[in-house]
Design a protein around this motif. Structure first.
Motif, PDB file in Angstrom:
ATOM      1  N   THR A 110      -4.700   3.251   4.074  1.00  0.00           N
ATOM      2  CA  THR A 110      -5.247   2.136   4.324  1.00  0.00           C
ATOM      3  C   THR A 110      -6.425   1.692   3.185  1.00  0.00           C
ATOM      4  N   TYR A 111      -6.746   0.665   3.323  1.00  0.00           N
ATOM      5  CA  TYR A 111      -8.007   0.153   2.297  1.00  0.00           C
ATOM      6  C   TYR A 111      -9.102   1.093   2.167  1.00  0.00           C
ATOM      7  N   GLY A 112      -9.512   1.724   3.428  1.00  0.00           N
ATOM      8  CA  GLY A 112     -10.528   2.647   3.340  1.00  0.00           C
ATOM      9  C   GLY A 112     -10.138   3.853   2.563  1.00  0.00           C
ATOM     10  N   ALA A 113      -8.939   4.497   3.015  1.00  0.00           N
ATOM     11  CA  ALA A 113      -8.466   5.655   2.401  1.00  0.00           C
ATOM     12  C   ALA A 113      -8.350   5.411   0.779  1.00  0.00           C
ATOM     13  N   PRO A 141      -7.533  14.324  -3.667  1.00  0.00           N
ATOM     14  CA  PRO A 141      -6.641  14.894  -2.878  1.00  0.00           C
ATOM     15  C   PRO A 141      -5.511  14.267  -2.051  1.00  0.00           C
ATOM     16  N   GLU A 142      -4.539  15.110  -2.017  1.00  0.00           N
ATOM     17  CA  GLU A 142      -3.188  14.602  -1.445  1.00  0.00           C
ATOM     18  C   GLU A 142      -3.279  14.239   0.168  1.00  0.00           C
ATOM     19  N   HIS A 143      -4.442  14.622   0.779  1.00  0.00           N
ATOM     20  CA  HIS A 143      -4.646  14.607   2.281  1.00  0.00           C
ATOM     21  C   HIS A 143      -4.899  12.866   2.381  1.00  0.00           C
ATOM     22  N   TYR A 144      -5.450  12.255   1.678  1.00  0.00           N
ATOM     23  CA  TYR A 144      -5.710  10.863   1.675  1.00  0.00           C
ATOM     24  C   TYR A 144      -4.279  10.343   1.706  1.00  0.00           C
ATOM     25  N   LEU A 145      -3.380  10.767   1.559  1.00  0.00           N
ATOM     26  CA  LEU A 145      -2.120   9.994   1.251  1.00  0.00           C
ATOM     27  C   LEU A 145      -1.361  10.335   2.785  1.00  0.00           C
ATOM     28  N   ALA A 146      -1.575  11.237   3.366  1.00  0.00           N
ATOM     29  CA  ALA A 146      -1.115  11.741   4.384  1.00  0.00           C
ATOM     30  C   ALA A 146      -0.668  10.958   5.596  1.00  0.00           C
ATOM     31  N   GLY A 147      -1.517  10.112   6.009  1.00  0.00           N
ATOM     32  CA  GLY A 147      -1.365   8.993   6.850  1.00  0.00           C
ATOM     33  C   GLY A 147      -1.263   7.530   6.297  1.00  0.00           C
ATOM     34  N   ASP A 148      -1.609   6.694   6.896  1.00  0.00           N
ATOM     35  CA  ASP A 148      -1.594   5.290   6.501  1.00  0.00           C
ATOM     36  C   ASP A 148      -2.602   5.124   5.450  1.00  0.00           C
ATOM     37  N   GLN A 169     -15.146  14.315  -2.073  1.00  0.00           N
ATOM     38  CA  GLN A 169     -13.867  13.799  -1.861  1.00  0.00           C
ATOM     39  C   GLN A 169     -13.432  14.403  -0.505  1.00  0.00           C
ATOM     40  N   ARG A 170     -13.524  15.613  -0.273  1.00  0.00           N
ATOM     41  CA  ARG A 170     -12.983  16.484   0.949  1.00  0.00           C
ATOM     42  C   ARG A 170     -13.745  16.035   2.347  1.00  0.00           C
ATOM     43  N   THR A 171     -14.805  14.947   2.253  1.00  0.00           N
ATOM     44  CA  THR A 171     -15.377  14.662   3.267  1.00  0.00           C
ATOM     45  C   THR A 171     -14.423  13.567   3.910  1.00  0.00           C
ATOM     46  N   TYR A 172     -13.201  13.132   3.247  1.00  0.00           N
ATOM     47  CA  TYR A 172     -12.511  12.099   3.722  1.00  0.00           C
ATOM     48  C   TYR A 172     -13.009  11.121   4.413  1.00  0.00           C
ATOM     49  N   PRO A 173     -13.729  10.198   3.715  1.00  0.00           N
ATOM     50  CA  PRO A 173     -14.456   8.913   4.572  1.00  0.00           C
ATOM     51  C   PRO A 173     -13.143   8.224   4.934  1.00  0.00           C
ATOM     52  N   TYR A 174     -13.430   7.436   6.002  1.00  0.00           N
ATOM     53  CA  TYR A 174     -12.463   6.371   6.526  1.00  0.00           C
ATOM     54  C   TYR A 174     -11.195   6.977   6.900  1.00  0.00           C
ATOM     55  N   VAL A 175     -10.977   8.242   6.658  1.00  0.00           N
ATOM     56  CA  VAL A 175      -9.572   9.214   7.104  1.00  0.00           C
ATOM     57  C   VAL A 175     -10.207  10.035   8.323  1.00  0.00           C
ATOM     58  N   ARG A 177       0.859  -1.029   0.024  1.00  0.00           N
ATOM     59  CA  ARG A 177      -0.068   0.029  -0.185  1.00  0.00           C
ATOM     60  C   ARG A 177       1.053   1.152  -0.085  1.00  0.00           C
ATOM     61  N   ALA A 178       1.914   1.058   0.625  1.00  0.00           N
ATOM     62  CA  ALA A 178       2.846   2.143   0.722  1.00  0.00           C
ATOM     63  C   ALA A 178       3.289   2.626  -0.659  1.00  0.00           C
ATOM     64  N   SER A 179       3.444   1.466  -1.380  1.00  0.00           N
ATOM     65  CA  SER A 179       4.055   1.749  -2.731  1.00  0.00           C
ATOM     66  C   SER A 179       3.274   2.460  -3.528  1.00  0.00           C
ATOM     67  N   VAL A 180       1.754   1.963  -3.455  1.00  0.00           N
ATOM     68  CA  VAL A 180       0.820   2.726  -4.396  1.00  0.00           C
ATOM     69  C   VAL A 180       0.938   4.136  -4.167  1.00  0.00           C
ATOM     70  N   LYS A 181       0.857   4.203  -2.743  1.00  0.00           N
ATOM     71  CA  LYS A 181       0.817   5.700  -2.471  1.00  0.00           C
ATOM     72  C   LYS A 181       1.944   6.375  -2.983  1.00  0.00           C
ATOM     73  N   GLU A 182       3.222   5.985  -3.229  1.00  0.00           N
ATOM     74  CA  GLU A 182       4.109   6.679  -3.746  1.00  0.00           C
ATOM     75  C   GLU A 182       3.924   7.128  -5.318  1.00  0.00           C
ATOM     76  N   THR A 183       3.269   6.094  -5.746  1.00  0.00           N
ATOM     77  CA  THR A 183       3.015   6.284  -7.307  1.00  0.00           C
ATOM     78  C   THR A 183       2.020   7.390  -7.690  1.00  0.00           C
TER      79      THR A 183
END
Lengths: 552, 311
Positions: free
Chosen positions: A96-99, A87-94, A249-255, A69-75
């Protein structure tokens, strides 16, 4: 004392000009609309649900470990990744599958949900008016606002059902990070996007007297919303805050699980509906906002030639698409500079790209170029299938009873589709190049991006060929040609997120085009695509010359 | 009337749509220079037949010849010599009526601007309005002007005046009369019997995709029953036993009966034996002829010529 005795006689009960009157018959119309959509809407809702669940299960199977998941995040941190997801904010933390689900699916599904809502509202409002069926119903006890209200209720209900099913099904998957709360928000966000575009369609249905135009404007609104969020997610977020899809998108579900951005959707939808109702009181049944102007009493010289006639019929839509293509190009180009900044900030990403031997700006540019090609391909399909709608509307019949041959008639429409599609693509490329060169401070981009757009022309010609063959041989299935741009978008968007096998790309004509400017220009696929177009179009013409004309 | 002078010759034409047999062995002959009425109930196959003649539909079986050519293979060449008015005229929403007229006429191969303007005036049409804003009758006028403003040898008119007002109906009849004077052939599908009676030299009645009767109006009348009302000096006897006499009714002092055209002579001779005081004969109206073919009597007729019905 019975109830009847206390009730005033019916004649003595004049109903005021209130809403009770204007909405009379709404309930019946809602049931009638649901009856007419009893297959269409379940198919829409079912497929949207299925695509979402399939995507989530592919996430869990493709990225079983945290490092995957971290590698997908990178790409996805690159500009192309962000433009195609959220938005990039989804990538800020872990990540997860939810994010992952919320990040990658909301924007993508927002387009589909938006199109479903626009088509549903227009189908039950402007289409009914244009065909005169609304007039027939309005002559009975049906109020002034009943049609639009019933259309909106059906669209809202479809979205609500979709939202609830999404929430229930996602929760039911039992994936750790996909919480019940987040799933409810995800479902609500999807429904809110749909309802916002339903309201937009209610508005566009007031403006133009043509159902096709109303649907086109509504879908243009969806495209603009998607582009705004893409531009906002790569560059400054401000643009994304102008987009109903961006809000969801900016409701950030699961995040973050914050609900308030959906208030913006609700407010915009309410404003749109109010404006639509207000506008509808300012026009006649069947009319647009502007009264039709008288035309010329005598045809101009070019109209009476087969090509001039076709150009005249296509003029409006072609102009709209050309302007839209240019605008999208300009908007995406304006974030090319941001794409460079993004690269400068992210050392790891830069190293990855450098290892691959590519230029990040160019790889971003080539993804955007595929996206613009999808828009041009949509035009090509629409223009080719115009022949079909002329046929089913009964307008082809009198023309084909003149000295105009079937081949020349269809050829006129195809010529507009081929040249028009290419023109839209080049204009999008020029727009992309102009504003890209300005934002990235690299004048070379103007030439390279304009040329890159030309590389997509053969794919557009193949698309026209596919639509022509369907029209010629399987006329009642000719709408299947829409699968070409839809699938093209699907692989372009999904290709950013997951590694698709080559054959999936190769199913789409657009997927065959070398990824210029990132990749070298390879002529072979372009020659093959051109040849394919050159073969398919005559096959389509042959089929049309052999079959019966569909008459009213 | 020989084969060579026919503008339209159709024989054994079959056209099916799925399980529906729209044309079921249609035979039709239209001589050059005649106005031919094409009658039949809704859904009888009139429009399908005309569309086959236009090469818009391809026949499944049978032959059709139009102005000496094949309607399917020579469609474009033939279209330059004919003009067509569909029953349901659809116009382009963003084109004015005038533009649509010019478009249709010029794609056919040219129009006479003088005649175009004259027709627009006679039909009282505003050519500057856009397609959407025309009423049904005005859309029909657009198609009529486009068809009549060109020098077509053959006019194929599919219920061309269904939406026209009575004044325009008169104009239409005048214009078709002029077309006939000019030697053009007209195939006129219509439900307006007065129009057919007035304009048409010959008539073909189609039902269930087949021609059930064809000929001049007087031919048809001859083939059909005439109603007789008579008063005689002495009560008539033995009338009902004569061949071809039906529905004899002598209840109210007046004798009424109907008689088949070819037995009219015998019936009137018999009446003469009883001293005719007054005699009124009603030839069948076109309406009666039509009702005969549209209505229940057809079943009886079909069983009479069983060979055709068995197909």
């Amino acid at each position: 004392m019975t109830a009847t005795a206390t009730r005033p006689p019916a004649v003595a009960a004049p109903r005021g000009p209130g809403h009770g009157n204007a909405l009379a018959g709404t309930g019946t119309l809602v049931r009638f609309n649901l009856r007419r959509d009893r297959i269409r809407l379940p198919v829409w809702i079912g497929s949207l649900l299925l695509v979402t669940l399939a995507s989530v299960s592919s996430f869990t199977s493709q990225y079983p470990e945290a490092e995957d998941r971290a590698s997908v995040k990178e790409t996805l941190e690159g500009p192309a990744g962000l433009a195609m997801t959220g938005p990039e904010h989804y990538l800020a933390g872990d990540y997860t599958y939810g994010a992952m689900t919320a990040h990658q699916m909301i924007g993508f599904m927002g387009i589909a949900i938006g199109i479903m809502s626009v088509l549903t509202v227009v189908r039950h409002s402007r289409t009914e008016e244009e065909t005169g069926r609304a007039e027939l119903l309005r002559s009975s006890v049906v109020g002034r606002h009943a049609h639009m209200t019933a259309a909106l209720i059906v669209a809202a209900a479809a979205n609500a059902v979709l939202g609830l099913l999404l929430a229930a099904a996602l929760t039911g998957l039992g994936v750790d990070s996909i919480t019940a709360n987040g799933s409810l928000l995800y479902g609500a966000g999807s429904a809110a996007v749909g309802i916002t575009f339903a309201a937009a369609a209610a508005l566009t249905a007031q403006i133009t007297p043509f159902a096709r135009g109303a649907a086109g404007l509504g879908m243009a609104a969806v495209a603009v919303a998607y582009t705004l969020r893409a531009v906002g997610d790569v560059g400054t977020g401000a643009f994304a805050w102008l987009s109903p899809i961006g809000w969801a998108q900016r409701t950030y579900p699961y995040v973050d699980d914050r609900w308030w951005p959906l208030l913006l959707n609700v407010a915009l939808a309410a404003a749109g509906v109010a404006a639509a109702f207000w506008l509808s009181t300012r026009r006649d049944v069947g009319a647009g906002l502007r009264p039709p102007r008288p035309g010329r009493a005598v045809a101009g010289g070019t109209l009476t030639t087969p090509l001039g006639f076709a150009v005249r019929l296509h003029r409006g839509v072609l102009t709209g698409f050309a302007a839209g293509g240019l605008l999208f190009g300009l908007m995406y180009g304006s974030i090319l500079g941001d794409a460079e900044d993004l690269l400068a900030e992210n050392d790891q990403l830069r190293r990855t790209v450098e290892q691959l031997g590519g230029d990040l700006v160019e790889s971003f540019a080539s993804v955007i170029m595929s996206l613009l090609a999808v828009v041009a391909a949509a035009y090509v399909v629409m223009a080719t299938l115009r022949a079909r709608s002329e046929e089913t509307a009964g307008r082809a019949e009198p023309v084909l009873a003149t000295g105009l041959s079937r081949a020349r008639w269809l050829g006129g429409h195809l010529a507009v589709a081929l040249v028009g599609g290419t023109l839209i693509m080049v204009l999008a490329g020029v727009g992309f190049g102009v504003s890209g060169a300005a934002s990235a401070d690299d004048t070379g981009l103007l030439g390279s991006l304009t040329l890159a757009s030309l590389a997509y022309a053969p794919a557009l010609w193949t698309t026209a060929g596919i639509a022509a063959v369907l029209f010629g041989w399987f006329p009642s299935a000719s709408a299947a040609a829409w699968a070409v741009p839809a699938y093209g978008f699907f692989v372009t968007a999904l290709g950013e997120v997951v590694d698709l096998p080559d054959w999936l790309y190769n199913l789409s004509p657009i997927g065959h085009v070398p990824q210029v400017p990132a990749a070298d220009l390879n002529w072979a696929p372009l020659v093959v695509l051109t040849a394919l177009g050159a073969v398919l179009i005559p096959i389509g013409l042959l089929g049309f010359r052999r079959r019966d004309l569909d008459t009213k | 009337m020989t084969e060579a002078t026919n503008a339209i010759t159709v024989s054994g034409l079959v056209k099916t749509f799925g399980r529906t047999r729209a044309l079921d062995g249609l035979d039709l002959e239209v001589a050059s220079g005649e106005v031919h009425g094409f009658l039949g109930p809704n859904g009888a196959g009139k429009s399908t037949a005309i569309r086959v003649l236009l090469g818009l539909l391809r026949a499944d079986a049978g032959t059709a010849s139009l102005l000496g050519g094949d309607p399917w293979h020579d469609a474009v060449q033939l279209h330059k010599r004919l003009a067509y008015v569909p029953g349901d005229v659809e116009l382009w929403p963003n084109l004015s009526g005038g533009e649509a007229i010019d478009l249709l006429a010029k794609l056919r191969g040219g129009l006479d601007p003088g005649r175009r303007d004259q027709l627009i005036e006679r039909f009282d049409l505003d050519p500057t309005k856009k397609g959407r804003t025309y009423s049904k009758g005005n859309r029909q006028k657009v198609a009529l002007v486009a068809a009549l403003a060109s020098d077509a040898d053959l006019l194929l008119l599919d219920e061309p005046t269904a939406g026209l007002d009575p004044l325009m109906e008169v104009v239409f009849q005048d214009v078709i009369g002029e077309a006939k004077q000019a030697g053009r052939t007209v195939l006129l599908s219509s439900h307006i019997l007065a129009q057919v009676e007035k304009l048409c030299d010959r008539i073909s009645i189609i039902r269930l995709g087949r021609i059930v009767q064809s000929g001049t109006l007087s031919d048809m009348r001859h083939l059909t029953r005439t109603t007789i009302e008579a008063e005689t000096e002495r009560p008539v006897t033995g009338l009902a036993e004569l061949p071809g006499v039906h529905d004899v009714d002598a209840a109210h002092g007046t004798l009424r009966f109907s008689v088949d055209g070819r037995h009219l002579d015998g019936a009137v001779r018999r009446l003469g034996e009883f001293g005719i005081r007054s005699l009124i004969s009603h030839p069948p109206t076109l309406e009666e002829l039509m009702l005969r073919h549209y209505g229940d009597e057809l079943k009886a007729m079909e069983s009479n010529n069983g060979a055709g019905a068995a197909r």
